[in-house]
Design an enzyme around this catalytic site. Sequence first.
Site, PDB file in Angstrom:
ATOM      1  N   GLU A 195      10.473   2.935   1.098  1.00  0.00           N
ATOM      2  CA  GLU A 195      10.741   3.229   1.905  1.00  0.00           C
ATOM      3  C   GLU A 195      11.203   2.514   3.128  1.00  0.00           C
ATOM      4  O   GLU A 195      11.197   1.561   2.967  1.00  0.00           O
ATOM      5  CB  GLU A 195       9.344   3.579   2.506  1.00  0.00           C
ATOM      6  N   ASP A 228      -5.850  13.911  12.547  1.00  0.00           N
ATOM      7  CA  ASP A 228      -4.957  13.632  12.675  1.00  0.00           C
ATOM      8  C   ASP A 228      -4.863  12.854  11.143  1.00  0.00           C
ATOM      9  O   ASP A 228      -6.008  11.320  11.147  1.00  0.00           O
ATOM     10  CB  ASP A 228      -4.644  11.896  13.401  1.00  0.00           C
ATOM     11  N   VAL A 239       5.801   7.250   3.214  1.00  0.00           N
ATOM     12  CA  VAL A 239       5.799   7.843   2.311  1.00  0.00           C
ATOM     13  C   VAL A 239       5.971   9.046   1.816  1.00  0.00           C
ATOM     14  O   VAL A 239       5.771   9.476   0.275  1.00  0.00           O
ATOM     15  CB  VAL A 239       4.095   7.059   2.347  1.00  0.00           C
ATOM     16  N   LYS A 278      -4.074   2.037   4.931  1.00  0.00           N
ATOM     17  CA  LYS A 278      -4.050   0.540   6.046  1.00  0.00           C
ATOM     18  C   LYS A 278      -5.300   1.233   6.288  1.00  0.00           C
ATOM     19  O   LYS A 278      -6.145   2.238   6.691  1.00  0.00           O
ATOM     20  CB  LYS A 278      -3.530   1.143   6.960  1.00  0.00           C
TER      21      LYS A 278
HETATM   22  N1  PSU Z   1       2.582   0.636   4.874  1.00  0.00           N
HETATM   23  C1  PSU Z   1       2.666  -0.760   5.559  1.00  0.00           C
HETATM   24  N2  PSU Z   1       3.607  -0.439   7.071  1.00  0.00           N
HETATM   25  C2  PSU Z   1       3.873   1.071   7.596  1.00  0.00           C
HETATM   26  C3  PSU Z   1       3.664   1.917   6.622  1.00  0.00           C
HETATM   27  C4  PSU Z   1       3.757   2.002   4.807  1.00  0.00           C
HETATM   28  O1  PSU Z   1       3.334  -1.675   5.327  1.00  0.00           O
HETATM   29  O2  PSU Z   1       4.605   1.443   8.715  1.00  0.00           O
HETATM   30  C5  PSU Z   1       3.902   3.831   6.624  1.00  0.00           C
HETATM   31  C6  PSU Z   1       4.857   4.418   5.583  1.00  0.00           C
HETATM   32  O3  PSU Z   1       5.764   4.923   5.665  1.00  0.00           O
HETATM   33  C7  PSU Z   1       3.315   6.077   6.117  1.00  0.00           C
HETATM   34  C8  PSU Z   1       3.384   5.445   7.627  1.00  0.00           C
HETATM   35  O4  PSU Z   1       4.443   6.532   5.951  1.00  0.00           O
HETATM   36  O5  PSU Z   1       3.602   4.626   7.779  1.00  0.00           O
HETATM   37  C9  PSU Z   1       2.138   6.304   7.996  1.00  0.00           C
HETATM   38  O6  PSU Z   1       2.141   6.556   8.571  1.00  0.00           O
HETATM   39  P1  PSU Z   1       0.893   7.914   9.360  1.00  0.00           P
HETATM   40  O7  PSU Z   1      -0.045   7.454   9.700  1.00  0.00           O
HETATM   41  O8  PSU Z   1       2.049   8.426  10.851  1.00  0.00           O
HETATM   42  O9  PSU Z   1       1.198   9.093   8.392  1.00  0.00           O
HETATM   43 MN    MN Z   2      -0.690  11.029  11.901  1.00  0.00          MN
END
Ligand code: PSU
Ligand code: MN
Length: 307
Positions: free
Chosen positions: A30, A143, A111, A164
């Site tokens: 990604e 969220d 992702v 995460k």
């Molecule tokens: N993994 C990491 N760092 C990141 C991400 C994943 O180590 O920044 C990114 C991925 O692209 C994932 C996004 O899809 O964070 C999630 O964002 P959100 O919580 O806004 O959906």
């Molecule tokens: Mn979000």
Amino acid sequence: MTPDTARAYVDVLPSVASALAAGRPVVALESTIVTHGMPYPQNSVMAADVEKIIADEGAVPATIAVIGGRIKIGLSDGERESLAMTSGAMKLSRADLAFAVAQGRTGGTTVAATMICAHMAGIKVFATGGIGGVHKGAEDTFDISADLDELARTPVIVVSAGAKAILDIEKTLEVLETRGVPVVALAADLMPAFWSRESRFRAPLRLEKPEDIARLFETRRRLGLDGGLLVANPVPESDEIPAEEMAGYIEAAHRAAQEQNIAGKAVTPFLLAKILELTDGASLKTNIALVENNARIAARIAKALAG
Ligand code: PSU
Ligand code: MN
């Protein structure tokens, strides 16, 4: 299924195209992690290293992004480097992918969007750091990352270090179960927590080897079960930051986000940047190590699928 009309918007790097045509193993990567997840120049170094790890394992890396409205399946070294330096890149998920294409914009694919593009190109395995999931306090903010819905619908194996640890891991697991996504910890009983090898939560499923993951994916496909598969691969012990130690930083980062009214797409990048600052760079070092570890396993899964 991807319609033929999508082809007109997609550029496949020659090395990736020839590997796919020959049925050789390919691993997607990604790019939101590059544009929004890590600072320059570490993002650029990480992106290059991860590609090299995949190549050293005998698979072909395909970093995915949207550049000037073109969906790129595989980036040249120059494209990857300039994406890492861009400050105005969009953060593209399912909701914004067509917008970026229609408007000729440039963006890192999350992702969710990377799964969509990988599937368009016929790539089955994808390595990232940690997926997005249910944010803490989602009962008020709603969220919940689009990554979870994408895992439910798009048949790609996502190799991660779990969700995460800034997220509510327990609720994330609940949503994944509801949406029918197999969550498989690799050689572990507990879900990893991104920077830490262990969360407090049991992983729903456990398998020991990349070959087992490949077989599970194939079996799902043969049974006609749609959707992806989430592999949770704990960060190597030598690189981890224990969960007890991370807890304080994560809490402080959430407080800062609240004080500054950070919302929507900005939440995850803000929290990651804040934690980097609070840990004096240690979190970034671990983040890079876990992505590299995931890339290695993803390459082995891709090889097992191809072989
Ligand atoms: N993994 C990491 N760092 C990141 C991400 C994943 O180590 O920044 C990114 C991925 O692209 C994932 C996004 O899809 O964070 C999630 O964002 P959100 O919580 O806004 O959906
Ligand atoms: Mn979000």
